[in-house]
Design a protein around this motif. Structure first.
Motif, PDB file in Angstrom:
ATOM      1  N   ILE A 179      40.948   5.577   8.871  1.00  0.00           N
ATOM      2  CA  ILE A 179      41.289   5.818  10.272  1.00  0.00           C
ATOM      3  C   ILE A 179      42.804   5.884  10.452  1.00  0.00           C
ATOM      4  CG2 ILE A 179      41.236   4.812  12.590  1.00  0.00           C
ATOM      5  CD1 ILE A 179      38.462   3.669  11.856  1.00  0.00           C
ATOM      6  N   ASN A 180      43.505   4.921   9.863  1.00  0.00           N
ATOM      7  CA  ASN A 180      44.963   4.898   9.997  1.00  0.00           C
ATOM      8  C   ASN A 180      45.624   6.043   9.242  1.00  0.00           C
ATOM      9  OD1 ASN A 180      44.951   2.615  11.624  1.00  0.00           O
ATOM     10  ND2 ASN A 180      45.046   1.212   9.890  1.00  0.00           N
ATOM     11  N   GLY A 181      45.028   6.444   8.119  1.00  0.00           N
ATOM     12  CA  GLY A 181      45.559   7.578   7.363  1.00  0.00           C
ATOM     13  C   GLY A 181      45.468   8.874   8.142  1.00  0.00           C
ATOM     14  N   HIS A 182      44.329   9.093   8.778  1.00  0.00           N
ATOM     15  CA  HIS A 182      44.168  10.310   9.580  1.00  0.00           C
ATOM     16  C   HIS A 182      45.080  10.300  10.801  1.00  0.00           C
ATOM     17  CE1 HIS A 182      40.995  12.339   7.451  1.00  0.00           C
ATOM     18  NE2 HIS A 182      40.225  11.259   7.449  1.00  0.00           N
ATOM     19  N   ASP A 183      45.380   9.122  11.293  1.00  0.00           N
ATOM     20  CA  ASP A 183      46.203   9.019  12.493  1.00  0.00           C
ATOM     21  C   ASP A 183      47.683   9.273  12.210  1.00  0.00           C
ATOM     22  OD1 ASP A 183      46.777   8.415  15.216  1.00  0.00           O
ATOM     23  OD2 ASP A 183      47.424   6.417  14.593  1.00  0.00           O
ATOM     24  N   ARG A 184      48.233   8.589  11.166  1.00  0.00           N
ATOM     25  CA  ARG A 184      49.671   8.665  10.922  1.00  0.00           C
ATOM     26  C   ARG A 184      50.047   9.038   9.488  1.00  0.00           C
ATOM     27  NH1 ARG A 184      52.670   5.811  14.894  1.00  0.00           N
ATOM     28  NH2 ARG A 184      51.583   6.125  16.868  1.00  0.00           N
ATOM     29  N   TYR A 214      53.000   2.358   8.088  1.00  0.00           N
ATOM     30  CA  TYR A 214      52.786   0.907   8.054  1.00  0.00           C
ATOM     31  C   TYR A 214      51.367   0.545   8.481  1.00  0.00           C
ATOM     32  CZ  TYR A 214      53.173   0.571  13.167  1.00  0.00           C
ATOM     33  OH  TYR A 214      52.957   0.702  14.516  1.00  0.00           O
ATOM     34  N   ARG A 215      50.748   1.377   9.332  1.00  0.00           N
ATOM     35  CA  ARG A 215      49.370   1.087   9.749  1.00  0.00           C
ATOM     36  C   ARG A 215      48.400   1.232   8.584  1.00  0.00           C
ATOM     37  NH1 ARG A 215      48.797   4.362  15.508  1.00  0.00           N
ATOM     38  NH2 ARG A 215      50.381   3.192  16.681  1.00  0.00           N
ATOM     39  N   TYR A 216      48.654   2.226   7.740  1.00  0.00           N
ATOM     40  CA  TYR A 216      47.815   2.413   6.553  1.00  0.00           C
ATOM     41  C   TYR A 216      47.943   1.210   5.626  1.00  0.00           C
ATOM     42  CZ  TYR A 216      46.207   4.336   2.100  1.00  0.00           C
ATOM     43  OH  TYR A 216      45.568   4.521   0.901  1.00  0.00           O
ATOM     44  N   VAL A 217      49.186   0.769   5.386  1.00  0.00           N
ATOM     45  CA  VAL A 217      49.426  -0.396   4.524  1.00  0.00           C
ATOM     46  C   VAL A 217      48.731  -1.627   5.104  1.00  0.00           C
ATOM     47  CG1 VAL A 217      51.174  -1.914   3.526  1.00  0.00           C
ATOM     48  CG2 VAL A 217      51.611   0.550   3.702  1.00  0.00           C
ATOM     49  N   ALA A 218      48.874  -1.837   6.406  1.00  0.00           N
ATOM     50  CA  ALA A 218      48.248  -2.988   7.059  1.00  0.00           C
ATOM     51  C   ALA A 218      46.727  -2.913   6.957  1.00  0.00           C
ATOM     52  CB  ALA A 218      48.680  -3.053   8.529  1.00  0.00           C
ATOM     53  N   PHE A 242      28.699  -4.516  -2.772  1.00  0.00           N
ATOM     54  CA  PHE A 242      29.588  -3.373  -2.974  1.00  0.00           C
ATOM     55  C   PHE A 242      30.319  -3.161  -1.657  1.00  0.00           C
ATOM     56  CE2 PHE A 242      29.541   1.447  -4.275  1.00  0.00           C
ATOM     57  CZ  PHE A 242      30.906   1.510  -4.110  1.00  0.00           C
ATOM     58  N   ILE A 243      31.617  -3.463  -1.658  1.00  0.00           N
ATOM     59  CA  ILE A 243      32.442  -3.352  -0.455  1.00  0.00           C
ATOM     60  C   ILE A 243      33.255  -2.063  -0.553  1.00  0.00           C
ATOM     61  CG2 ILE A 243      34.129  -4.502   1.017  1.00  0.00           C
ATOM     62  CD1 ILE A 243      33.490  -7.110  -0.588  1.00  0.00           C
ATOM     63  N   GLY A 244      32.978  -1.119   0.307  1.00  0.00           N
ATOM     64  CA  GLY A 244      33.665   0.162   0.293  1.00  0.00           C
ATOM     65  C   GLY A 244      34.874   0.160   1.209  1.00  0.00           C
ATOM     66  N   TRP A 245      36.011   0.618   0.666  1.00  0.00           N
ATOM     67  CA  TRP A 245      37.230   0.792   1.463  1.00  0.00           C
ATOM     68  C   TRP A 245      37.464   2.285   1.640  1.00  0.00           C
ATOM     69  CZ3 TRP A 245      41.539  -2.943  -0.774  1.00  0.00           C
ATOM     70  CH2 TRP A 245      41.075  -4.268  -0.711  1.00  0.00           C
ATOM     71  N   ASP A 246      37.052   2.802   2.751  1.00  0.00           N
ATOM     72  CA  ASP A 246      37.118   4.242   2.977  1.00  0.00           C
ATOM     73  C   ASP A 246      38.576   4.725   3.031  1.00  0.00           C
ATOM     74  OD1 ASP A 246      36.825   6.931   4.371  1.00  0.00           O
ATOM     75  OD2 ASP A 246      34.742   6.269   4.326  1.00  0.00           O
ATOM     76  N   GLY A 247      38.873   5.759   2.231  1.00  0.00           N
ATOM     77  CA  GLY A 247      40.192   6.391   2.283  1.00  0.00           C
ATOM     78  C   GLY A 247      41.310   5.629   1.618  1.00  0.00           C
ATOM     79  N   CYS A 248      40.996   4.661   0.770  1.00  0.00           N
ATOM     80  CA  CYS A 248      42.054   3.874   0.128  1.00  0.00           C
ATOM     81  C   CYS A 248      42.486   4.516  -1.186  1.00  0.00           C
ATOM     82  CB  CYS A 248      41.570   2.450  -0.121  1.00  0.00           C
ATOM     83  SG  CYS A 248      42.856   1.378  -0.796  1.00  0.00           S
ATOM     84  N   THR A 267      47.880  13.667   6.575  1.00  0.00           N
ATOM     85  CA  THR A 267      46.835  13.034   7.394  1.00  0.00           C
ATOM     86  C   THR A 267      45.456  13.585   7.050  1.00  0.00           C
ATOM     87  OG1 THR A 267      47.200  14.674   9.152  1.00  0.00           O
ATOM     88  CG2 THR A 267      48.398  12.586   9.331  1.00  0.00           C
ATOM     89  N   ARG A 268      45.309  14.082   5.808  1.00  0.00           N
ATOM     90  CA  ARG A 268      44.050  14.749   5.440  1.00  0.00           C
ATOM     91  C   ARG A 268      43.590  14.307   4.052  1.00  0.00           C
ATOM     92  NH1 ARG A 268      47.681  18.412   6.896  1.00  0.00           N
ATOM     93  NH2 ARG A 268      47.886  19.281   4.807  1.00  0.00           N
ATOM     94  N   HIS A 269      42.379  14.782   3.699  1.00  0.00           N
ATOM     95  CA  HIS A 269      41.861  14.676   2.343  1.00  0.00           C
ATOM     96  C   HIS A 269      40.809  15.765   2.191  1.00  0.00           C
ATOM     97  CE1 HIS A 269      38.209  12.746   3.964  1.00  0.00           C
ATOM     98  NE2 HIS A 269      39.020  11.979   4.687  1.00  0.00           N
ATOM     99  N   GLY A 270      40.171  15.828   1.045  1.00  0.00           N
ATOM    100  CA  GLY A 270      39.168  16.864   0.809  1.00  0.00           C
ATOM    101  C   GLY A 270      39.552  17.834  -0.286  1.00  0.00           C
ATOM    102  N   SER A 271      40.847  17.843  -0.660  1.00  0.00           N
ATOM    103  CA  SER A 271      41.355  18.783  -1.653  1.00  0.00           C
ATOM    104  C   SER A 271      41.253  18.208  -3.061  1.00  0.00           C
ATOM    105  CB  SER A 271      42.819  19.116  -1.356  1.00  0.00           C
ATOM    106  OG  SER A 271      43.656  18.038  -1.757  1.00  0.00           O
TER     107      SER A 271
END
Length: 295
Positions: free
Chosen positions: A215-220, A227-231, A49-55, A271-275
């Motif tokens: 990490i990239n989502g929270h940053d930008r 583009y960092r999120y996409v990468a 099970f490979i988790g992709w956090d925040g995708c 740059t957030r989540h939780g909602s």
């Protein structure tokens, strides 16, 4: 941020998912699929099970070509793609996190992975925030499988997983000498190397959380504009493909029945989540067998 209608249209683009936003599936199905796989397999059952956090779910359009040219343009489905492999053999599904209308939970990391591993939503308000530990009412698939004699492993970066969320389960495994192991790392590449080692070390259930998209989502920002999120998403697809290749290289592969899962714990907005925003709640599940064969 995409409006609700535009976001639904983006995940409903033809050819990407096996289902639609209207028929999305609760993320809690993951645990049930894993346990049923181990119970019903006629060969030696294995699972990664490979988790992709925040995708976010709409990120799948970076990896899978839509039949809609307005979405994919001249791009083709990635050749060396873990997601495309799993879609071909099993399916790629739209899922959701954050509980139900009568039992909301935060669309956050701790709650997201716990729901996937336990197979049920976290009880509210008892399970709000991150300062809690799963008790005996919320056993994970790692615990359930290790109690049956299987060797399981959990690899992660975020310290909260070890200091809070899974602390009681970690202590239980140590006290009862279970083959249930936890590994902490600093980077995705270190964690990826350990998952390769866990495959080679003959773990029966391998779980790991890769964090680049989060990490990239929270940053930008979460989504196409960063583009960092996409990468980050595309890089994890390639790393996951290498893990799948490692599995197929096992000398005992033909004697084994591998269930392969890639999924996310939450999406994000700005740059957030939780909602309970649609971009936070809508996630994905790529799996090597059709869901209707497992649940």
């Amino acid at each position: 941020m995409l409006g609700r209608k535009n976001y639904i249209n983006s995940v409903n683009a033809k050819g990407i998912f096996n289902n639609t936003y209207e028929t999305r599936i609760p993320q809690t199905v993951i645990s049930k699929a894993i346990l049923n796989h181990f119970e019903k397999s006629e060969k030696r059952p294995k699972c990664i099970f490979i988790g992709w956090d925040g995708c976010r779910a709409d990120a799948m359009k970076y990896l899978i070509k839509s039949d809609d040219e307005k979405v994919s343009g001249a791009n083709d489905t990635a050749v060396y793609s873990a997601i495309s492999q799993l879609k071909k053999s099993g399916g790629l599904y739209i899922t959701y996190v954050g509980g139900e209308k009568n039992n909301y939970q935060e669309t956050s990391t701790a709650q997201g992975w716990a729901s996937a591993l336990c197979g049920k939503w976290m009880k509210s308000p008892w399970k709000q925030g991150i300062e809690w530990s799963l008790d005996e009412d919320y056993p994970t698939v790692l615990k359930k499988l290790s109690l049956k004699g299987y060797k399981t492993s959990f690899s992660a970066i975020w310290p909260i997983h070890f200091d809070n969320t899974y602390k009681e389960e970690i202590d239980f495994a140590e006290k009862n000498d279970l083959k249930q192991y936890y590994y902490k790392f600093e980077t995705d590449l270190e964690l990826y190397d350990n998952m390769k080692n866990r495959i080679q070390s003959d773990d029966d259930f391998v779980f790991g959380i890769l964090e680049n998209p989060d990490i990239n989502g929270h940053d930008r920002g979460f989504g196409d504009s960063n583009y960092r999120y996409v990468a980050g998403v595309c890089n994890l697809d390639r790393l996951s493909y290498k893990l799948l290749t490692k599995i197929k290289m096992r000398k005992t592969f033909d004697e084994e029945d591998w269930l392969i899962i890639i999924a996310s714990d939450h999406g994000g907005h700005s740059t957030r989540h939780g909602s309970q925003y649609i971009t936070d709640k809508t996630t994905f599940l790529a799996i090597s067998k059709p869901l209707d064969e497992l649940v």
